[in-house]
Design a protein around this motif. Structure first.
Motif, PDB file in Angstrom:
ATOM      1  N   PHE A 382       0.879  -1.291   0.095  1.00 50.55           N
ATOM      2  CA  PHE A 382      -0.098  -0.031  -0.023  1.00 50.55           C
ATOM      3  C   PHE A 382       0.825   1.291   0.137  1.00 50.55           C
ATOM      4  O   PHE A 382       0.673   2.110  -0.775  1.00 50.55           O
ATOM      5  N   LEU A 388      -0.676   4.998   0.049  1.00 55.29           N
ATOM      6  CA  LEU A 388      -1.675   4.989   1.017  1.00 55.29           C
ATOM      7  C   LEU A 388      -1.572   4.174   2.316  1.00 55.29           C
ATOM      8  O   LEU A 388      -0.336   3.460   2.259  1.00 55.29           O
ATOM      9  N   TYR A 390      -2.478   1.466   5.239  1.00 53.84           N
ATOM     10  CA  TYR A 390      -3.192   0.380   5.456  1.00 53.84           C
ATOM     11  C   TYR A 390      -2.960  -0.004   6.996  1.00 53.84           C
ATOM     12  O   TYR A 390      -1.924  -0.515   7.553  1.00 53.84           O
ATOM     13  N   GLY A 404      -6.481   5.851   2.724  1.00 48.37           N
ATOM     14  CA  GLY A 404      -6.474   4.318   2.993  1.00 48.37           C
ATOM     15  C   GLY A 404      -7.633   3.707   3.402  1.00 48.37           C
ATOM     16  O   GLY A 404      -8.571   4.285   3.734  1.00 48.37           O
ATOM     17  N   CYS A 405      -7.355   2.501   3.985  1.00 51.55           N
ATOM     18  CA  CYS A 405      -8.310   1.956   4.730  1.00 51.55           C
ATOM     19  C   CYS A 405      -7.380   0.713   5.954  1.00 51.55           C
ATOM     20  O   CYS A 405      -6.301   0.895   5.981  1.00 51.55           O
ATOM     21  N   TRP A 457      -7.491  -2.126  -2.637  1.00 52.73           N
ATOM     22  CA  TRP A 457      -7.909  -0.670  -2.635  1.00 52.73           C
ATOM     23  C   TRP A 457      -9.304  -0.632  -3.589  1.00 52.73           C
ATOM     24  O   TRP A 457     -10.185  -0.007  -3.124  1.00 52.73           O
TER      25      TRP A 457
END
Length: 731
Positions: A382, A388, A390, A404-405, A457
């Motif tokens: 990521f 991004l 993670y 991000g997530c 993603w």
């Protein structure tokens, strides 16, 4: 005294006690009979329903009375009790007879079943104003995966119900539980009601005699005993006292959960290891009396007599032990359970201990994935490939949506991309399943192939787009259709992904933004097909909650929707009952508060209740309102500027000003910039302030000339704002 006289005396005492406790708090505005004597049976019936609420929740009489919904259009639900600490709901019907011969037949069962069905379908249109006060709480708790509903029949009769009535009750339970153990019922006859009234608002303290195998005690700053008890004793306490055993706890048993299932397995298969694996129980009590059973071994076996006992930490352990004992008492009964017993008769100290023992960090199955090498590799992917974040650990700050997530969001999104819908149906019931790492565990299916950061993603973005689309779509639906759209999010995401997302999800040359632009239209078609499939396959009276918790039903529904979409069939139109009724514009009128104050329509000191009006508003405020019953209550004073005195802080507000303050305190990010407050504050069953003002205006034979600067139709203007919000922001 003869038995009949004694029984009649018992009935008289029950009636007198109920009327004494509840009459000051019950709403009796609907009692219109001119003979005061005719009010007594109606009042006693409502008081009986309130007494059940008080007993089940352990709350005070005033709060219990506020949960009474008896009146026209209650659909057999005379009161409801909603637990603060767990997803438990009691729907109560009471039948009164001063002679102990209350009637209750099959028609009464079916009326109550209709009310239950309407709540499940989110069809609140015909419920009375009293029940609608609790609509937000019901809608919120009904989506909980651990929902448990109990129908309580409080009947002032001694003879048992006819077999046909019991059969009907069993049929209702069987139908609702066809896809999970959600519903049960209980019948309270005169003896049970007598005991309940005796307990009143202050149940008799629980006394328990505990045998400890090994123990030690502490005397300062308060007395406590720490030791080991066998599981058989714990199960016996629960069998005798039920959830009253957790009266001081922040929650009662949550029923069947992943953690509880593991506790049960250990108790049955490896009872000798239970003490090592379990944190044990913490019991609070008013008094402790320790009696050693051996003079030569003072800290060996002992009997501990406690009074005012309540388990403040370990409710899930107790419930799991009781369940394991039913499965295999010989094995589970041998397990050793650690227990701390603390003596405290000071409420503030007891509350502090309860908070402290229930706010320690709990290790979840998800926490163990932080140790997995593939998760570390995905996080690096990521960062390096996409720039991004993670987030793996729960302790990490959750990244903003654009940056991000989390691993949780990734796992749910990947579950939606699998070829079969089995996992999304199971995850809806228990998210812990995502982290099971056995040979057939879900974690291995999702992550062992180490999906790329790009695949994860894009899957996350896809599911987010489906979620946002469903939020908009649900605002265009009513009742059952809205419930289907709300509860089918993961199923819809799975179907949509099989149609749009599978090709190119891991190909950087594919324009994923173009794919996402197609999601909203496809989501609406899928929802239309799902509504049609559910109604056709399982009937318009099928329970939505259970349908989307059943793997078999979800599998069948997904197959049906996919066949229809693949065949290019047009999506079925929505039935009229699933569509909102367009509201007509109202003519220009005077300011609501000024009308009511000038007419003296509402008496000073009248109690007003807040009722959210739009679906986003209900969803955003329901949890906040449920935390404190005073938040939704205000008192009317005849003041043109600030007629509402809020029960929370005792300050005066305008109707709209108070609603906006509540939005801010509830931290609702999506709150509108203006709101029609008078439509949200209600005077009992008489209606909202807006409705009352319309009545006053209609009854007026002449219209007063007002200063144009003051005569602004604020209500009509805010109606337009509400309409725009309900239509996704489009006026």
């Amino acid at each position: 005294m003869s038995a009949p006289l004694q029984e009649n005396r018992q009935l008289d005492i029950i009636q007198a006690s109920l009327l004494r406790d509840f009459e000051p708090f019950l709403d009796t505005t609907s009692f219109t009979h001119p003979d005061p004597a005719q009010r007594v049976p109606n009042l006693a019936s409502r008081a009986l329903a309130g007494a059940v609420v008080r007993d089940r929740l352990g709350c005070d009489t005033e709060r219990a009375a506020a949960m009474v919904t008896d009146g026209g259009q209650d659909f057999g639900i005379d009161a409801l009790a909603i637990s603060d600490g767990s997803p438990r709901v009691w729907l109560i019907q009471s039948k009164w007879s001063s002679k102990g011969a209350a009637r209750f037949g099959e028609v009464d069962v079916m009326t109550m079943a209709d009310g239950l069905h309407r709540i499940d379908q989110r069809n609140f249109d015909r419920f009375n104003a009293k029940l609608l006060t609790h609509r937000g709480q019901l809608e919120a708790i009904w989506q909980d995966k651990q929902l448990r509903v109990t129908l309580v029949l409080a009947l002032m009769r001694r003879d048992p119900l006819h077999d046909n009535v019991i059969t009907r009750l069993d049929e209702v339970r069987h139908k609702f539980n066809a896809l999970g153990d959600y519903l049960d019922y209980e019948v309270l006859y005169v003896p049970e009601i007598w005991e309940m009234i005796r307990r009143g608002g202050e149940p008799e303290p629980i006394g328990i005699s505990i045998r400890l195998d090994r123990w030690f005690d502490i005397s300062t700053p308060m007395r406590a005993a720490n030791g080991i008890v066998d599981a058989a004793q714990v199960a016996e306490w629960y069998a005798q006292h039920g959830d009253r055993l957790f009266q001081r706890n922040i929650r009662e048993s949550l029923g069947v959960t992943q953690v509880n299932a593991e506790i049960q397995r250990t108790l049955v298969e490896e009872p000798h290891t239970f003490w090592y694996r379990n944190n044990g129980l913490t019991m609070l009590c008013d008094t402790i009396k320790v009696t050693p059973l051996s003079r030569i071994e003072p800290y060996g076996p002992a009997t501990v007599d406690v009074r005012g006992a309540s388990i403040i930490n370990g409710a899930q352990t107790v419930a799991a032990i009781a369940s394991a004992m039913r499965a295999d008492s010989a094995a589970a009964g041998r397990a050793a359970v650690g227990i701390r017993i603390i003596e405290s008769d000071q409420p503030e100290v007891s509350d502090e201990i309860t908070r402290a023992t229930n706010t320690q960090n709990r290790v979840e199955l998800r926490d163990f994935v932080a140790l997995k090498p593939e998760q570390v590799a995905i996080r690096e992917d990521f960062r390096l490939t996409l720039g991004l974040t993670y987030a793996i650990r729960r302790s990490e700050l959750e990244p903003s949506p654009e940056s991000g997530c989390t691993v949780r969001e990734a796992a749910i999104a990947l579950a939606c991309t699998l070829t079969t819908p089995d996992l999304v149906a199971r995850v809806r019931q228990n998210e812990d399943l995502l982290w099971e790492d056995g040979p057939s565990g879900a974690y291995r299916r999702l992550f062992k192939g180490q999906p790329s950061a790009l695949q994860i993603w894009r899957s996350v973005l896809f599911v987010r787009e489906v979620r946002d689309s469903l939020h908009k779509i649900s605002g265009e639906l009513e009742g059952r259709a809205e419930a289907i759209a709300t509860q089918s999010m993961l199923v819809v995401a799975h179907i949509a992904f099989t149609q749009l997302g599978r090709d190119g999800v891991d190909d950087s040359d594919v324009d994923w933004d173009a794919v996402l632009r197609e999601v909203h239209g496809l989501t609406f078609r899928i929802v239309q097909w799902l509504i049609s499939e559910v109604d056709q396959r399982y009937g318009k009276s099928s329970f939505i909650t259970g349908t989307f918790a059943s793997v078999d039903r979800v599998r069948s529904l997904v197959a049906g929707v996919r066949v229809a979409i693949d065949a290019g069939q047009d999506a079925p139109g929505l039935a009229p009952e699933y569509q909102p009724i367009p509201r007509q514009r109202r003519p220009r009128r005077r300011n609501t508060v000024a009308l009511l104050v000038d007419a003296g329509r509402i008496k000073d000191g009248s109690r007003l209740t807040f009722r959210p009006r739009t679906r986003p508003e209900r969803a955003a405020l329901a949890p906040w309102l449920a935390e404190d019953s005073l938040r939704g209550v205000a008192t009317w004073v005849n003041n043109r500027m600030k007629p509402l005195v809020w029960s929370v802080d005792g300050k005066g507000y305008s109707p709209s000003g108070l609603v906006m303050k509540m939005y801010a305190l509830a931290e609702w990010d999506g709150a509108p910039v203006a709101v029609q407050g008078p439509s949200r504050w209600h005077l009992g069953e008489e209606g909202s302030l807006l409705w009352l003002a319309r009545e006053v205006s209609a009854e007026s034979s002449t219209e007063d000339d007002e200063d144009p600067a003051v005569d602004i139709d604020v209500d009509a203007l805010l109606d337009a704002v509400d309409d725009a919000l309900e239509n996704g922001g489009q006026p």
